[in-house]
Enzyme design. Structure first.
Site, mmCIF file in Angstrom:
data_model
loop_
_atom_site.group_PDB
_atom_site.id
_atom_site.type_symbol
_atom_site.label_atom_id
_atom_site.label_comp_id
_atom_site.label_asym_id
_atom_site.label_seq_id
_atom_site.Cartn_x
_atom_site.Cartn_y
_atom_site.Cartn_z
ATOM 1 N N ARG A 1 1.050 -1.113 -16.982
ATOM 2 C CA ARG A 1 0.027 -1.554 -16.805
ATOM 3 C C ARG A 1 -0.977 -0.887 -17.389
ATOM 4 O O ARG A 1 -0.859 0.456 -17.737
ATOM 5 C CB ARG A 1 -0.197 -2.141 -15.354
ATOM 6 C CG ARG A 1 -0.538 -0.866 -14.468
ATOM 7 C CD ARG A 1 -1.058 -1.383 -13.203
ATOM 8 N NE ARG A 1 -1.004 -0.405 -12.223
ATOM 9 C CZ ARG A 1 -1.433 -0.356 -10.871
ATOM 10 N NH1 ARG A 1 -1.702 -1.520 -10.392
ATOM 11 N NH2 ARG A 1 -1.609 0.721 -10.278
ATOM 12 N N GLU B 1 -9.547 -0.879 -10.765
ATOM 13 C CA GLU B 1 -9.595 0.570 -10.796
ATOM 14 C C GLU B 1 -10.029 0.941 -12.383
ATOM 15 O O GLU B 1 -9.145 1.536 -12.981
ATOM 16 C CB GLU B 1 -8.387 1.444 -10.363
ATOM 17 C CG GLU B 1 -8.228 1.186 -8.846
ATOM 18 C CD GLU B 1 -7.223 1.826 -8.316
ATOM 19 O OE1 GLU B 1 -6.177 2.356 -9.065
ATOM 20 O OE2 GLU B 1 -7.434 2.086 -7.198
ATOM 21 N N GLU C 1 -8.419 -1.388 -0.901
ATOM 22 C CA GLU C 1 -7.245 -0.864 -0.787
ATOM 23 C C GLU C 1 -6.964 0.242 0.012
ATOM 24 O O GLU C 1 -7.844 1.211 -0.113
ATOM 25 C CB GLU C 1 -6.593 -0.434 -2.025
ATOM 26 C CG GLU C 1 -6.615 -1.899 -2.969
ATOM 27 C CD GLU C 1 -5.804 -1.362 -4.324
ATOM 28 O OE1 GLU C 1 -5.142 -0.201 -4.430
ATOM 29 O OE2 GLU C 1 -6.129 -2.021 -5.356
ATOM 30 N N LYS D 1 8.213 -0.559 -5.570
ATOM 31 C CA LYS D 1 8.994 -1.168 -4.631
ATOM 32 C C LYS D 1 8.935 -0.281 -3.190
ATOM 33 O O LYS D 1 9.451 -0.604 -2.180
ATOM 34 C CB LYS D 1 10.218 -1.372 -4.902
ATOM 35 C CG LYS D 1 11.096 -0.294 -5.722
ATOM 36 C CD LYS D 1 12.326 -0.931 -6.349
ATOM 37 C CE LYS D 1 13.225 0.213 -6.990
ATOM 38 N NZ LYS D 1 12.243 0.880 -8.270
HETATM 39 C C1 GLA Z 1 -3.909 1.544 -6.851
HETATM 40 C C2 GLA Z 1 -3.596 0.230 -7.508
HETATM 41 C C3 GLA Z 1 -2.916 -0.881 -6.869
HETATM 42 C C4 GLA Z 1 -1.621 -0.092 -6.236
HETATM 43 C C5 GLA Z 1 -1.869 1.031 -5.690
HETATM 44 C C6 GLA Z 1 -0.702 1.799 -5.273
HETATM 45 O O1 GLA Z 1 -4.932 1.778 -5.996
HETATM 46 O O2 GLA Z 1 -5.047 -0.653 -7.508
HETATM 47 O O3 GLA Z 1 -2.662 -2.071 -7.907
HETATM 48 O O4 GLA Z 1 -1.037 0.163 -7.652
HETATM 49 O O5 GLA Z 1 -2.767 1.844 -6.336
HETATM 50 O O6 GLA Z 1 -1.112 2.892 -4.401
#
Ligand code: GLA
Length: 676
Positions: free
Chosen positions: A115, A154, A310, A359
């Site tokens: 990604r 992000e 998050e 995972k």
């Molecule tokens: C980032 C991403 C999420 C995920 C987390 C895992 O913050 O935005 O999609 O990958 O890390 O900690």
């Protein structure tokens, strides 16, 4: 600063996480919404990585599954923060437009199968993201579930920079706009050095792999360009949504971990600031970094409530050793963010993915299912947050500002410095931790902000200081403020050129001192710093040979290359005082400096037991103290009020807080401070 901050229409504290229903069957969806209700979840972020499903072939859309899940969530009382999937273009996109792939500094073209955004400079990518954002906004502008838009994910990670031909073209355009003429560019970059003079715009390349260190001014501009280019991509999507929809629009920041993005500029572009934060498991004091991150997020948003978009319920999966959170830790983390201004507490992610690269990442519903410690704690946290509605919308009390400038960080971290051990983030963290341990709450700021409301301004790491910024700091002190500046400050201008007049020249007026030579220490070497009153502390990594220009010497070097010279100085200017600390000090050692600085600034630390974190949110006359006990033993504090979580009343003024516990106290009118 921030034009207009608008909160999504969710009642009380928003609670939830990233939700990726495309990884699950309809049966699991039904279980999900039932469990969300059980956990008190009222907001989820959907669709962040869903491009391949939403547009399975170019121009062919499939919104049926999204319609279905949004309907199900809405019927269950869960609001949606709808993502745009621009961080993860589908395989067909890169097949059709291979030129949209990102090229690394070394010239490697990155492939599909992970990604991360396409090239920010790619015209086809920009068209495609605008089209997708518009398609989503047209369809869901009036959907009753959708209360907010989550653009991209992000910005800047996993890749922010692109060195491909389209990016280089955009870079030249950016440089032309910034400098106008090649003469200006040559002057700004100091291309007389090493024969780098340009006489044709077409000859200007990106600072890609070079035989040795590239031109630092070029690299600093490249960082600015990258940041601007990422923000252009954000604006493209934001404006495409705004043309159809009225809900607030955000994108998730990474505060102290943001490298490519200058969040002061980004915060001015979003309707509401949101942030992602993960603990570094190796760091036993990771909760201090969490507090820093939360304060920085609130500050870039102008002090308004913000969204913790998050964090994790337990371990992450991307560090060397992914440390699981112990019982109670998630609650301490979440409520610390809340105490520092987050009115939304969200996680990555709702349900742990069975497959794919993440995972082993924890989730609100772990692989063990709902009959698990983690889900029980998630449900308890939901119940706790439901009791905190009266705090929502309040601000945070801070009398101290810490200067934090991304441009200075970019410049300081360029190659070939006097010592690569003196780092921006490390200095920031150490000085912040001193203030944290003293329970002195801070805002972050730029030197060019209005600092007049702060009793004390702290500059742990201000390598790049423009003449304008220095003048503002001088005015602040002259008008009665107290300033304390850490080592290697005021060295260069906006082009990473040493100031005419020498190191620290623009800070000479305010600090009453300049630096003649930097004196880095050898690995493991230390140097004693002796105060006139007999106190002595040890610094490492760095000393300086200072030249006094009006300041008094508060402490001198007792050993090391600077022995006999000034180590810590204090300058009285107008009605204020400015301190300079020219060595690297640890958190304990800084106490010796800060106790004196606090006295000058009339900042009185509340005297709570160390390891008990207290931060106060205020709305009008009403105050709420969030008290977090990070210690392994109980503590008592002089706090009067009612704990909104337990209903316990401390009208005798003594709050007892168990080891690892949290209280959110609606303050009574009595005195606060002190304890054991
Ligand atoms: C980032 C991403 C999420 C995920 C987390 C895992 O913050 O935005 O999609 O990958 O890390 O900690």
């Amino acid at each position: 600063m921030t034009a207009q901050l608008r909160w999504p229409s969710v009642a009380g504290v928003a609670y939830g996480g990233d939700y990726n229903p495309e990884q699950w069957s309809r049966e699991v969806w039904r279980e999900d919404v039932a469990l969300m209700r059980e956990a008190g979840v009222n907001l989820v972020s959907v669709g962040i990585f869903s491009w391949a499903l939403l547009e399975p072939k170019e121009g062919v859309y499939d919104f049926a599954w999204l319609d279905e899940i949004l309907g199900l969530l809405h019927d269950s009382g869960v609001a949606v923060d709808l993502g745009t999937p621009s961080v993860s273009p589908p395989a067909w996109f890169f097949h059709a437009y291979p030129e949209a792939r990102v090229t690394t500094r070394e010239g490697v073209i990155m492939g599909f199968g992970s990604r991360g955004m396409a090239s920010h400079a790619s015209p086809v990518y920009r068209v495609a993201i605008a089209r997708m954002a518009a398609a989503l906004a047209t369809r869901y502008a009036d959907h009753p579930a959708v209360v907010m838009w989550h653009v991209h994910n992000e910005y800047g990670v996993p890749v922010g920079e692109d060195f491909g031909p389209q990016a280089v073209e955009a870079w030249r355009t950016w440089l032309r706009a910034r400098y106008g003429t090649l003469e200006e560019l040559n002057a700004a970059w100091g291309t007389a050095f090493w024969g780098q003079h340009y006489d044709d715009w077409e000859h200007v390349g990106a600072p890609a792999a070079t035989p040795t260190t590239p031109n630092p001014a070029m690299k600093l501009d490249w960082a600015r360009f990258t940041d601007d280019a990422l923000r252009e991509c954000f604006r493209i999507e934001r404006d495409a949504i705004r043309a159809h929809a009225t809900q607030p629009i955000t994108t998730n920041f990474m505060a102290h971990q943001s490298w490519n993005t200058d969040l002061w500029k980004w915060a001015a572009e979003v309707d509401v600031v949101s942030d992602d934060h993960y603990l570094v498991g190796q760091d036993p004091q990771a909760h201090v970094a969490l507090a820093l991150s939360a304060d920085l997020t609130r500050s870039v948003g102008g002090g308004k409530p913000w969204i913790l978009m998050e964090h994790s319920t337990s371990a992450v999966n991307w560090q060397g050793r992914n440390i699981a959170k112990r019982p109670g830790e998630m609650k301490r983390n979440a409520l610390t963010h809340f105490g520092r201004g987050a009115d939304a507490i969200m996680f990555f992610q709702w349900r742990a993915s069975r497959y794919g690269a993440e995972k082993f990442h924890s989730a609100m519903v772990p692989h063990a299912g709902p009959h698990s410690r983690v889900f029980r704690e998630v449900t308890e946290l939901g119940a706790d947050l439901a009791k905190l509605e009266s705090v929502v919308g309040s601000g945070v009390d801070a009398q101290v500002a810490v200067l934090y400038d991304w441009e200075s960080m970019w410049a300081q971290e360029l190659e070939w410095r006097p010592s690569d051990e003196l780092q921006f983030r490390g200095q920031m963290r150490t000085w912040y931790e001193r203030l944290w341990r003293d329970n002195v709450t801070v805002d972050f700021a730029l030197p060019t902000h209005d600092l007049s409301a702060y009793r004390l301004v702290v500059a742990p790491s201000s390598y790049l200081v423009t003449a304008d910024a220095a003048a503002r700091l001088t005015d602040y002190v002259r008008a009665g403020g107290t300033l304390v500046v850490g080592p290697f400050a005021g060295v260069v201008d906006e082009h990473d050129a040493v100031h005419a007049g020498g190191f620290m020249a623009p800070l000479r007026d305010v600090l009453g001192v300049t630096c003649e030579e930097f004196l880095p220490l050898r690995e493991g070497e230390r140097g004693a710093v002796a105060f006139a009153d007999g106190a002595s502390i040890i610094g490492d990594v760095w000393q300086e040979d200072l030249t006094l220009a009006g300041a008094e010497v508060v402490a001198t070097y007792a050993s090391g290359p600077g022995a006999g010279g000034a180590a810590v100085t204090r300058h009285v200017l107008g009605s204020g005082q400015a301190w300079y600390v020219s060595t690297r000090l640890g958190v304990e050692e800084l106490k010796e400096v800060f106790v004196r600085v606090y006295a000058d600034a009339q900042v009185v630390p509340p005297g709570y037991p160390e390891g008990v974190e207290v931060v106060t949110r205020r709305v009008g006359e009403e105050g709420f103290s969030v008290v977090v006990n990070h210690r392994d033993e109980p503590a008592t504090l002089n706090v009067t009020g009612t704990d909104l979580l337990t209903g316990a009343v401390t009208d005798d003024g003594v709050l007892e807080i168990q080891a690892g516990a949290v209280a959110v106290v609606r303050l009574g009118s009595h005195h606060q401070g002190g304890g054991s």
